[in-house]
Enzyme design. Structure first.
Site, PDB file in Angstrom:
ATOM      1  N   HIS A 333       0.848  -1.187   0.000  1.00 49.62           N
ATOM      2  CA  HIS A 333       0.000   0.000   0.000  1.00 49.62           C
ATOM      3  C   HIS A 333       0.882   1.235   0.000  1.00 49.62           C
ATOM      4  O   HIS A 333       2.004   1.214   0.508  1.00 49.62           O
ATOM      5  CB  HIS A 333      -0.908   0.001   1.240  1.00 49.62           C
ATOM      6  CG  HIS A 333      -2.011   1.004   1.174  1.00 49.62           C
ATOM      7  ND1 HIS A 333      -1.862   2.305   1.612  1.00 49.62           N
ATOM      8  CD2 HIS A 333      -3.280   0.909   0.701  1.00 49.62           C
ATOM      9  CE1 HIS A 333      -2.985   2.962   1.416  1.00 49.62           C
ATOM     10  NE2 HIS A 333      -3.869   2.142   0.861  1.00 49.62           N
ATOM     11  N   ASP A 392      -7.993  -5.079  -0.262  1.00 49.34           N
ATOM     12  CA  ASP A 392      -8.449  -5.891  -1.391  1.00 49.34           C
ATOM     13  C   ASP A 392      -8.146  -7.378  -1.201  1.00 49.34           C
ATOM     14  O   ASP A 392      -8.790  -8.220  -1.826  1.00 49.34           O
ATOM     15  CB  ASP A 392      -7.802  -5.403  -2.689  1.00 49.34           C
ATOM     16  CG  ASP A 392      -8.224  -3.995  -3.047  1.00 49.34           C
ATOM     17  OD1 ASP A 392      -9.433  -3.716  -3.012  1.00 49.34           O
ATOM     18  OD2 ASP A 392      -7.346  -3.160  -3.350  1.00 49.34           O
TER      19      ASP A 392
END
Length: 456
Positions: A333, A392
């Site tokens: 991320h 996700d």
């Protein structure tokens, strides 16, 4: 000369044009330049380029010490409240939380019981689409892609709005509440029409029922029999809360703010945000996670063997398998380092659901991928950066266990994130002040104009 659509001659001509583009657009070397160019609006140390202020949300994944990023457990803040505290608040009472969180993001404070009920009643009144909207905008123009249909529908709502261009706070608030209430209905109807026209299934259109939560209405709208369990609806509601906001720097929210800075209407700004979220590097990543996961399942014999799983992950990183991008979807991320708080929350719920659905082995394999990827990444790239699973990684698996089809994963993201988009849009329109205008460094040489008849 005339070209016929899809003819070999036309394809050859397009290929020639592409070769010309590549010949005259040589940016590969320039992309590696250091200095003042902020690729992806990121600084050299990985932090984001500061472009403004916000009171809506904050994403915290590291601290800065002596100019260096120091990893920390991730925190997601909604209007000053830690996401974990908000979730504990409504899950402890075994109730839905999304409407309460939407109120918080839009108005900046948590509602009291009277304010909450009034807000719920207002959302109920806004769920109905304009007259003949489903027939004219969705049924007559079906799309294979639900996000495409959602973007087109958002833009079409402009025509049904009696005051679409008014940028007063009252009008922006009214438009925001309407969009939050209508997104589930538009998505559900677009999905049903897609199934009918492209999958040869029966067409069913369920209207939302006042008094039900957005999660409940959505589940009953996408299922032929309209049935769902309370546990399913509560889990979907939790997923929506986790996706409702993520600061101003994520691509779709930044897109919304950038477009809003021009002074354009709400529907143009939100439509652009939908287009941004559709991308596989953004909201489309949850579906990519499961597609890649299926290939891991098919190619790893012993799911409990860390070494075998790691070996396949290295093949992904080396662009040998899957989609050959070298990306392990669901891992890493831009901000979070040690953990993504949304992942921590959803992973815990995923385990309970996996036990009920007999899918614990799949969940454990996903956990193994999460565990071995940082080492595999370091071995392949030589970069030992701290890496965690992002939201996700597990959201798609939860949707699959809930029986929600893959083509709805990203639309579900949009159904939640519309709250954050609208809150940021209002902030940008009222307090932004300046149109976004970044600069690009020109890499083209100067040329002398040659008359058409004299060109080779």
């Amino acid at each position: 000369m005339e070209f016929e659509m899809n003819s070999p001659i036309l394809s050859e001509y397009i290929h020639e044009l592409c070769e010309g583009f590549e010949l005259n657009t040589k940016l590969q070397a320039a992309m590696h330049e250091s200095g003042s160019i902020k690729r992806g609006l990121r600084n050299d140390d990985g932090t984001g380029v500061m472009v403004g202020y916000t009171t809506v949300g904050s994403v915290r994944g590291y601290t800065m010490l002596d100019g260096e990023r120091v990893p920390m457990e991730g925190q997601l803040i909604y209007r000053g409240y830690n996401l974990n505290d908000l979730i504990r608040g409504f899950t402890r009472d075994h109730r839905f939380g999304f409407a309460e969180i939407a109120y918080l993001l839009l108005f900046g404070e948590l509602p009291n019981p009277e304010q909450y009920q009034k807000f719920r009643t207002a959302l109920d009144s806004f769920t109905t689409l304009p007259p003949n909207f489903t027939e004219d905008m969705i049924l007559k123009h079906p799309s294979k892609d639900i996000m495409n249909k959602l973007a087109r529908s958002v833009l079409s709502l402009y025509s049904s709005d009696p005051n679409p261009d008014d940028l007063s706070l009252e009008n922006l608030m009214r438009q925001s509440m309407e969009l939050i209430a209508r997104f589930p209905t538009i998505i559900a109807h677009a999905y049903s029409v897609k199934r009918h026209y492209f999958d040869n299934d029966s067409l069913y259109l369920h209207r939302p029922i006042p008094g039900l939560s957005l999660a409940e209405n959505f589940l009953r709208s996408i299922r032929p029999d309209g049935k769902y369990s309370m546990e399913e609806a509560l889990l979907l509601d939790l997923c929506m809360v986790c996706h409702a906001e993520h600061g101003g720097g994520n691509n779709s929210t930044f897109t919304c703010r950038s477009v809003s800075s021009t002074g354009t209407d709400t529907y143009s700004a939100i439509g652009a945000a939908v287009g941004s979220l559709r991308g596989p590097k953004h909201g489309g990543a949850n579906a990519q996670v499961l597609r890649q996961f299926e290939q891991v399942k098919a190619n790893v014999n012993d799911w409990q063997d860390d070494e075998e799983v790691e070996a396949f992950v290295k093949r992904i990183l080396n662009k040998e398998v899957c989609d050959h991008t070298g990306l392990v979807y669901g891992m890493g991320h831009a901000v979070y380092t040690l953990s993504d708080p949304r992942t921590v929350i959803l992973k815990k719920r995923a385990k309970k659901l996996a036990e009920q659905k007999g899918m614990l082995a799949e969940l454990q394999l996903m956990e193994t991928i999460e565990r071995v990827t940082p080492k595999a990444f370091a071995d392949v790239t030589g970069n030992s950066k701290v890496m965690c699973a992002n939201v996700d990684m597990y959201s798609g698996l939860i949707y699959r266990m809930l029986g929600i089809p893959e083509e709805l994963y990203t639309p579900l993201f949009a159904m939640a994130r519309i709250t954050g988009w609208c809150a940021h849009r209002m902030e940008e329109v009222l307090y932004g002040g300046r149109i976004y205008r970044p600069a690009y460094k020109s890499m083209m040489p100067y040329k002398t104009y040659v008359k058409l008849k004299e060109r080779d």
